[in-house]
Design a protein around this motif. Structure first.
Motif, mmCIF file in Angstrom:
data_model
loop_
_atom_site.group_PDB
_atom_site.id
_atom_site.type_symbol
_atom_site.label_atom_id
_atom_site.label_comp_id
_atom_site.label_asym_id
_atom_site.label_seq_id
_atom_site.Cartn_x
_atom_site.Cartn_y
_atom_site.Cartn_z
ATOM 1 N N ARG A 42 -16.488 1.692 6.738
ATOM 2 C CA ARG A 42 -15.118 2.152 6.416
ATOM 3 C C ARG A 42 -14.180 1.385 7.542
ATOM 4 O O ARG A 42 -14.592 1.270 8.658
ATOM 5 N N ILE A 47 -12.960 1.359 1.937
ATOM 6 C CA ILE A 47 -14.222 1.693 2.134
ATOM 7 C C ILE A 47 -15.195 0.774 1.309
ATOM 8 O O ILE A 47 -14.752 0.570 0.140
ATOM 9 N N ALA A 81 -12.475 6.867 -2.338
ATOM 10 C CA ALA A 81 -13.863 7.025 -1.795
ATOM 11 C C ALA A 81 -14.592 7.678 -3.009
ATOM 12 O O ALA A 81 -15.759 7.031 -3.009
ATOM 13 N N ARG A 112 -13.635 10.887 4.198
ATOM 14 C CA ARG A 112 -13.952 9.883 3.110
ATOM 15 C C ARG A 112 -15.435 9.539 3.033
ATOM 16 O O ARG A 112 -15.814 9.268 1.812
#
Length: 127
Positions: A42, A47, A81, A112
């Motif tokens: 991340r 991500i 995500a 996330r």
């Protein structure tokens, strides 16, 4: 995997703490061929998720918000995500992977990271 924390002298305390947690987790987590490791990386903006076989040292599946089709997706970072989690799960299943070990890389299982993991589970990837 040996990580020397003395090499990170100029790194912020928050990042050093995350690296320490990551090293602690990597001592226990190992991706075998029958159950590879799902690694989540991340950053502030993006991500990525990789399914890695640690024995062979190969990446079996990969998905990221930096890919062209996910860059144009509207929504907040948690929604992106979730898209990455679904995409990496479908690619892993196409590669013949049913079960994985989740490696959050020292990040909290929150926001996330949790959204990606939940979406991967819903897409059929077993943790």
């Amino acid at each position: 995997m040996a990580v020397s924390l003395s090499q990170h002298k100029g790194t912020a305390a928050k990042t050093r703490s995350r690296l320490r947690r990551q090293v602690r987790g990597r001592k226990k987590i190992f991706g075998a061929p029958d159950r590879p490791r799902l690694v989540v990386t991340r950053s502030a903006r993006h991500i990525t998720a990789q399914v890695i076989d640690d024995v062979a040292g190969h990446t079996l599946a990969y998905a990221s918000t930096m890919e062209g089709d996910l860059r144009v997706v509207e929504g907040d970072k948690s929604a992106k995500a979730r898209q990455v989690g679904e995409l990496v799960a479908t690619r892993a299943k196409a590669a013949g992977v049913e079960q994985v070990v989740f490696d959050r890389a020292g990040n909290k299982y929150h926001g996330r990271i949790a959204a990606l993991a939940d979406a991967a589970r819903e897409a059929g990837l077993g943790f």
